[in-house]
Design an enzyme around this catalytic site. Structure first.
Site, PDB file in Angstrom:
ATOM      1  N   PRO A  34       0.833  -1.208   0.000  1.00  0.00           N
ATOM      2  CA  PRO A  34       0.000   0.000   0.000  1.00  0.00           C
ATOM      3  C   PRO A  34       0.866   1.256   0.000  1.00  0.00           C
ATOM      4  O   PRO A  34       2.069   1.198   0.288  1.00  0.00           O
ATOM      5  CB  PRO A  34      -0.798  -0.128   1.306  1.00  0.00           C
ATOM      6  CG  PRO A  34      -0.676  -1.558   1.723  1.00  0.00           C
ATOM      7  CD  PRO A  34       0.634  -2.033   1.197  1.00  0.00           C
ATOM      8  N   THR A  57       4.147   2.581   2.779  1.00  0.00           N
ATOM      9  CA  THR A  57       4.710   1.505   3.588  1.00  0.00           C
ATOM     10  C   THR A  57       6.228   1.427   3.492  1.00  0.00           C
ATOM     11  O   THR A  57       6.842   0.630   4.201  1.00  0.00           O
ATOM     12  CB  THR A  57       4.105   0.153   3.169  1.00  0.00           C
ATOM     13  OG1 THR A  57       4.226   0.001   1.754  1.00  0.00           O
ATOM     14  CG2 THR A  57       2.641   0.085   3.554  1.00  0.00           C
ATOM     15  N   GLY A  58       6.850   2.202   2.612  1.00  0.00           N
ATOM     16  CA  GLY A  58       8.309   2.256   2.589  1.00  0.00           C
ATOM     17  C   GLY A  58       8.956   1.543   1.423  1.00  0.00           C
ATOM     18  O   GLY A  58      10.109   1.118   1.539  1.00  0.00           O
ATOM     19  N   THR A  60       9.812   2.809  -1.646  1.00  0.00           N
ATOM     20  CA  THR A  60      10.889   3.653  -2.181  1.00  0.00           C
ATOM     21  C   THR A  60      12.005   3.821  -1.154  1.00  0.00           C
ATOM     22  O   THR A  60      13.186   3.862  -1.524  1.00  0.00           O
ATOM     23  CB  THR A  60      10.323   5.019  -2.586  1.00  0.00           C
ATOM     24  OG1 THR A  60       9.227   4.834  -3.496  1.00  0.00           O
ATOM     25  CG2 THR A  60      11.383   5.860  -3.271  1.00  0.00           C
ATOM     26  N   GLU A  63     -23.055  12.058  18.941  1.00  0.00           N
ATOM     27  CA  GLU A  63     -21.823  11.354  19.306  1.00  0.00           C
ATOM     28  C   GLU A  63     -22.013  10.524  20.571  1.00  0.00           C
ATOM     29  O   GLU A  63     -21.411   9.454  20.710  1.00  0.00           O
ATOM     30  CB  GLU A  63     -20.686  12.356  19.499  1.00  0.00           C
ATOM     31  CG  GLU A  63     -20.386  13.229  18.288  1.00  0.00           C
ATOM     32  CD  GLU A  63     -20.057  12.406  17.048  1.00  0.00           C
ATOM     33  OE1 GLU A  63     -19.527  11.279  17.190  1.00  0.00           O
ATOM     34  OE2 GLU A  63     -20.334  12.890  15.935  1.00  0.00           O
TER      35      GLU A  63
END
Length: 620
Positions: free
Chosen positions: A182, A185-186, A188, A404
């Site tokens: 995805p 995620t590292g 490159t 909420e």
């Protein structure tokens, strides 16, 4: 050229021009005093009828008796020595225009052939950059959370360093490694670490660098890239975002891009064609492996597909420690607890979390980054930036509080629901209020009971408004959308309904060029479609009624939570437990951002010192 012409052809000296016959008459009449003969030109001085001295300049023919005639009339005759032009200078003068044209032509040809940066003919050259050891500072110590992926690429580097270690048993070097995962995620970062660790040349290029407006350019760049790599073998080529040029061929929709297919065909041939590329390993990264051409993914081209997933609990802790190296931390920061509270975060998300925490601490003038800064940064990353400047009326604030509170109370009384981490009615992002749940552990699979509880929690917001305020607002539209989609997926995709059984209804179609699902095959009958709608409606209604029963039974706690939200605006998990138990909250005053003094020359007041308005310059 004009300067040289003027240099060797000086302009005529000022003088009276006359015809040759007039000059001869004046010589015979004794009116000429001086004569300077220079090739075919005579210049000098003469006296007119009034006796005034004048200059003259005459062009003469080839007359051998002129000199004797001048001497006979007692004219002072001087003969100028002819100027000798050097041979090389004469050649330069005669050939200068041609040499200038040749030089200009050579210059432009070098530019067009890529000799200059961005030349007109350089589009066929590869744009791959050769990275040196000095420019790359990332190593494997900077990569955390993906130990298996690191091991895979480490073997590739070791193979290039010592091939005999693997080839002695008959193994072959892998042709390519595809990093899949995805975004964030590292992938490159892992490639940059390969460049930092490898002792071989490392070429880096992006998949979009092969795409150009001219036909055949992409294939030419692929050829040139591999030619450069062969000269530097053994080496590594890294192609980032390879899906830009490696998409599935023959998709039909999207224009039938032949240029893209030519580029991909050339890449296939270079990776595993008739000629082998020994010692050249291709490393590529993509987050869309589903759109890549099957021929690109077969063994022999990309032999290894290394998955770089989102980090687990241990991986998130390691990544946080890597990014916290240069951040001064306070003693109350627990990295393990912070990693546990960030499920689903990628490496890029965690890096952003640490950066936002450091910025938040600097905003308040702190010397160290504390746990409160990380909590604030986590809320900002997960829920969006607070919009405190947004003006909200008391009625809308009350509506949001009960909405909420409905989500929160239903989540508290469901067994499989994730614990409520924080609830806020401060507008964040595009939402007026947020209820955030965090799981106790990473979830890789969901059962039917958990999903049904999620639908019930989504219904709790509308029910909180409806039961107390007797109104229906548009604030629950996103809740209904998500609940309906979740119920439909449970019925049609995950086989979680007894009525329709474990079957998939409606197959998805993906389009490689458009990059996502664009249509859904309706290979189901109308009767089945009606049954699906009926089962989805029943599933939503059943969980709507479950949520309603919880809120009706614990209405007093619903009021307590809503009133606390109106007063405090934000509550965390332990505070919600205190409120539900009927105990009062005790809070510390929130810290205020550190503001610089308005007058740089004025000293700031001491901490804890009261400054009267008149002494502070009457600033409100």
């Amino acid at each position: 050229m004009v300067s040289l012409f003027n240099m060797f052809n000086p302009p005529l000296k000022p003088g009276e021009g006359m015809t040759y016959s007039a000059f001869v008459e004046k010589v015979d009449a004794g009116m000429v005093d001086t004569a300077r003969i220079k090739e075919h030109e005579v210049s000098g001085q003469y006296r007119n009828l009034q006796g005034e001295l004048r200059t003259y300049q005459v062009t003469i023919p080839d007359d051998p008796g002129l000199t004797q005639r001048l001497i006979n009339q007692h004219v002072e005759v001087d003969v100028a020595k002819p100027e000798e032009v050097p041979f090389l200078l004469s050649v330069l003068i005669s050939w200068f225009p041609m040499l200038l044209l040749i030089a200009v032509w050579v210059f432009f040809m070098r530019q067009m052939q890529g000799g200059g940066r961005g030349g007109a003919m350089s589009f066929g050259k590869s744009k791959a950059k050769l990275l040196s050891q000095n420019t790359v500072k990332v190593t494997f110590s900077d990569v955390a959370g993906c130990d298996e992926a690191k091991q895979e690429v480490t073997e590739v580097i070791e193979f290039l360093r010592d091939p005999s270690k693997f080839t002695r048993l008959g193994g072959k070097i892998p042709k390519g490694v595809l990093l899949v995962g995805p975004p964030g995620t590292g992938k490159t970062l892992l490639a940059r670490a390969i460049a930092g660790e490898a002792d071989v040349p490392f070429f880096s290029i992006s998949g979009s660098d092969f795409v150009e407006m001219f036909v055949g350019v992409g294939a030419s760049r692929v050829r040139d890239m591999f030619e450069q790599a062969k000269k530097s073998a053994p080496c590594i080529i890294f192609v980032d975002e390879i899906d830009a040029m490696g998409r599935h061929r023959g998709a039909g929709i999207g224009g039938g891009n032949d240029e893209r297919e030519q580029t991909l065909n050339q890449m296939l041939v270079e990776m595993d064609g008739f000629e082998a590329n020994e010692g050249v390993i291709l490393v590529a990264a993509t987050n869309r492996p589903d759109v890549l051409d099957p021929a690109l993914l077969r063994p022999g081209r990309f032999d290894r597909q290394v998955v770089v997933p989102r980090p687990d609990l241990k991986g998130r802790e390691e990544i946080l420690r890597v990014h916290m190296r240069k951040v001064p931390l306070s003693s109350d920061v627990e990295v393990k607890a912070l990693a546990r509270g960030t499920p689903g975060f990628s490496g890029a998300d965690l890096a952003n979390l640490v950066n936002e925490a450091a910025l938040n601490a600097a905003r308040f003038g702190a010397d160290k980054v504390g746990n409160a800064d990380f909590e604030s940064a986590k809320d900002k990353v997960m829920m969006g930036t607070e919009r405190r400047s947004m003006i909200i009326s008391e009625d809308q604030k009350k509506t949001t509080a009960y909405h909420e509170a409905g989500h929160t109370l239903v989540a508290k009384y469901l067994k499989t629901a994730d614990p409520v981490h924080k609830v806020s009615i401060i507008p964040r992002g595009q939402a007026l209020g947020v209820t955030m749940q965090l799981p106790l552990e990473d979830r890789f699979n969901h059962d039917a009971e958990y999903l049904k509880d999620q639908i019930a929690i989504m219904m709790g917001g509308r029910l909180g408004e409806e039961l107390v305020l007797s109104q229906k607002t548009t604030g629950a539209s996103n809740d209904f959308e998500r609940a309906t989609q979740l119920a439909r997926n449970m019925v049609t995709q995950w086989g979680m309904s007894d009525e329709l059984g474990p079957m998939v209804y409606g197959e998805r179609e993906h389009e490689p060029f458009l990059g996502r699902e664009i249509t859904r095959q309706t290979n189901i009958s109308e009767e089945t479609a009606r049954k699906i709608d009926s089962v989805v409606r029943k599933m939503v209604d059943d969980n709507y009624n479950r949520a309603k029963e919880i809120l009706v039974e614990h209405m007093d706690q619903l009021h307590l939570i809503a009133q606390a939200l109106i007063e405090y605006e934000t509550l965390d998990g332990p505070e919600i437990d205190e409120i539900m138990a009927g105990r009062a909250l005790h809070r510390e005053e929130p810290r205020q951002p550190k503001k610089p003094p308005q007058d740089p020359s004025a000293a700031a007041p001491e901490t804890g010192t009261h400054v009267p308005p008149e002494e502070a310059g009457q600033h409100s």
